[in-house]
Write a protein that holds these residues in place. Structure first.
Motif, short mmCIF file in Angstrom:
data_model
loop_
_atom_site.label_atom_id
_atom_site.label_comp_id
_atom_site.label_asym_id
_atom_site.label_seq_id
_atom_site.Cartn_x
_atom_site.Cartn_y
_atom_site.Cartn_z
N LEU A 235 0.87 -1.22 -0.01
CA LEU A 235 0.00 -0.20 -0.01
C LEU A 235 0.79 1.20 0.04
O LEU A 235 0.63 2.38 -0.69
N TRP A 236 2.10 1.31 0.67
CA TRP A 236 3.01 2.65 0.71
C TRP A 236 3.31 2.57 -0.40
O TRP A 236 3.83 3.82 -0.84
N ARG A 237 3.93 1.76 -1.15
CA ARG A 237 4.54 1.84 -2.45
C ARG A 237 3.63 2.42 -3.38
O ARG A 237 3.72 3.43 -4.27
N GLN A 238 2.17 2.11 -3.53
CA GLN A 238 1.02 2.35 -4.28
C GLN A 238 0.84 4.02 -3.88
O GLN A 238 0.62 4.78 -4.81
N ILE A 239 1.01 4.23 -2.64
CA ILE A 239 0.71 5.72 -2.12
C ILE A 239 1.97 6.65 -2.80
O ILE A 239 1.98 7.61 -3.26
N GLY A 240 3.23 6.09 -2.55
CA GLY A 240 4.60 6.68 -3.24
C GLY A 240 4.42 6.99 -4.48
O GLY A 240 4.99 8.02 -5.05
N GLY A 241 3.95 5.89 -5.30
CA GLY A 241 3.64 6.13 -6.63
C GLY A 241 2.91 7.17 -7.32
O GLY A 241 3.53 7.87 -8.27
N ALA A 242 1.82 7.49 -6.72
CA ALA A 242 1.02 8.73 -6.80
C ALA A 242 1.61 9.78 -6.78
O ALA A 242 1.58 10.84 -7.57
N LEU A 243 2.19 10.08 -5.38
CA LEU A 243 2.92 11.13 -5.28
C LEU A 243 4.02 11.52 -6.18
O LEU A 243 4.43 12.67 -6.34
N LEU A 244 4.89 10.72 -6.58
CA LEU A 244 5.82 10.72 -7.50
C LEU A 244 5.55 11.01 -8.97
O LEU A 244 6.36 11.44 -9.82
N THR A 245 4.34 10.70 -9.60
CA THR A 245 3.79 10.58 -10.79
C THR A 245 2.77 11.81 -10.99
O THR A 245 3.09 12.88 -11.70
N ILE A 246 1.51 11.10 -10.82
CA ILE A 246 0.34 12.04 -11.19
C ILE A 246 0.11 13.21 -10.22
O ILE A 246 -0.45 14.33 -10.83
N SER A 247 0.70 13.29 -9.16
CA SER A 247 0.49 14.45 -8.15
C SER A 247 1.14 15.50 -8.93
O SER A 247 0.72 16.70 -9.13
N PRO A 248 2.32 15.26 -8.95
CA PRO A 248 3.24 16.53 -9.74
C PRO A 248 2.66 16.80 -10.87
O PRO A 248 2.67 18.33 -11.26
N ALA A 249 2.38 16.00 -11.96
CA ALA A 249 1.81 16.44 -13.13
C ALA A 249 0.50 17.27 -12.85
O ALA A 249 0.50 18.17 -13.87
N ILE A 250 -0.40 16.99 -12.03
CA ILE A 250 -1.57 17.83 -11.74
C ILE A 250 -1.10 19.07 -11.37
O ILE A 250 -1.62 20.29 -11.86
N LEU A 251 -0.16 19.16 -10.56
CA LEU A 251 0.10 20.47 -9.59
C LEU A 251 1.07 21.34 -10.77
O LEU A 251 0.78 22.58 -10.76
N LEU A 252 1.88 20.74 -11.59
CA LEU A 252 2.55 21.44 -12.64
C LEU A 252 1.52 22.25 -13.56
O LEU A 252 1.54 23.23 -13.78
N THR A 253 0.38 21.67 -14.06
CA THR A 253 -0.54 22.01 -15.00
C THR A 253 -1.33 22.92 -14.20
O THR A 253 -1.45 23.98 -15.08
N LEU A 254 -1.75 22.98 -12.93
CA LEU A 254 -2.42 23.83 -12.30
C LEU A 254 -1.65 25.30 -12.10
O LEU A 254 -2.20 26.39 -12.17
N LYS A 255 -0.26 24.91 -11.99
CA LYS A 255 0.60 26.18 -11.68
C LYS A 255 0.47 27.01 -13.05
O LYS A 255 0.42 28.40 -12.82
#
Length: 326
Positions: A235-255
């Protein structure tokens, strides 16, 4: 039913595929297919995320079987954080559906989301394969199927065609260029939304890297005690994978959207709703642990990140297309 694309700005640079479509009068079927594909990704991600939140113990047994027994509050927290990543992917996929319908998948912000979704799906699939012996057959099938469709749709768009493969280097370079400009807050004056997104990008990347590279140590440092088994690592690896990939992509787009005073558009509103939902889920998972005086040395940092994520999503949703500065 075919839908005509919206008018392009006078200085818009058409891709080779779009020039061909304009010359022969076709091509809308591809956009419709991608729109349907991204809608399927959003539905699949949401279908896996919702049970993680509303029925965590039953879902833990479905995914992990004997490895999840006995179920406890630790798993509920981890399953909630896992759901937050899936909800972020849901928001990104639904935003890309809208981009496909508007024929805007070639825009830089859209391609950043597509690359983020590919990375998220790849990390999700890798975690499932690494823990194949810890998952139930149904859990493995559900996780792998969700990851596979999340990988296939954007990869087909970016990698299958010859022109797409030739541009992949430019797309990756564009994503890194966006990352390099993350702390440039000078465009149009200072905006709180831009600053929040900019601060969250490195925070999520650092957390995601730690979670995936050293899951045992980072999980112990967050929860404050030694984890109980392979299910927690999964579960922790799945959480980390999201934080490392889709989350920054969304934040960069919103920025980028915030810099251009475009947060009132459909795509950023969908993304901000996902950011807000992910932040609320993180607060619900980590807040009670902090309130009870528990947790490890990393918990205050992750809790601060959850508060900032919630604030960024809320601030983004209350913004408009005007030059209003929050």
């Amino acid at each position: 039913m075919s839908v005509e694309p919206p008018p392009r700005p006078a200085n818009y640079s058409y891709s080779r595929e779009e020039r061909y479509e304009k010359s022969v009068g076709g091509g809308t079927s591809d956009h419709e297919k991608y729109a349907a594909g991204f809608a399927a990704v959003a539905i699949a991600s949401a279908a896996l995320a919702v049970p993680l939140v509303v029925q965590p113990q039953s879902t833990a047994e479905f995914l992990l079987g004997a490895a999840a027994l006995p179920t406890n509050i630790e798993q509920d927290r981890l399953l909630g954080l896992f759901a937050g990543g899936l909800l972020s992917a849901t928001a990104a996929a639904w935003a890309l559906k809208g981009d496909a319908e508007r024929h805007e998948l070639d825009l830089n912000t859209s391609e950043n989301l597509q690359l983020g979704l590919i990375g998220f799906a790849a990390s999700n699939l890798a975690a499932n394969l690494a823990h194949v012996n810890d998952l139930t057959p149904n859990g493995l099938a559900a996780g792998a199927a969700t990851a596979a469709i999340s990988l296939a749709v954007p990869a087909a768009r970016l990698l299958v065609s010859g022109s797409g493969r030739r541009k992949i280097g430019d797309r990756i370079k564009g994503a890194f260029d966006s990352l390099g400009r993350v702390f440039d807050l000078s465009k149009g004056g200072f905006k709180l939304t831009s600053a929040l997104y900019a601060l969250l990008v490195p925070a999520t990347v650092v957390a995601g890297t730690a979670f995936t590279a050293s899951p045992a140590a980072s999980l112990e440092g967050t929860l404050g005690y030694v984890l109980k088994g392979a299910d927690s690592v999964y579960l922790w690896r799945q959480i980390g994978g999201a934080l490392l990939t889709i989350s920054p992509a969304i934040l960069l787009t919103l920025k980028e959207k915030a810099d251009n005073d475009e947060l009132g558009e459909t795509q950023p509103r969908i993304l901000n709703a996902g950011v807000l939902l992910a932040g609320v889920v993180q607060l619900a998972a980590l807040g009670p642990l902090a309130a009870d005086g528990g947790g490890g040395r990393y918990l205050p940092l992750l809790l601060a990140n959850a508060v900032a994520t919630t604030a960024a999503g809320l601030a983004g949703l209350t913004s408009s297309n005007t030059a209003k500065k929050l």
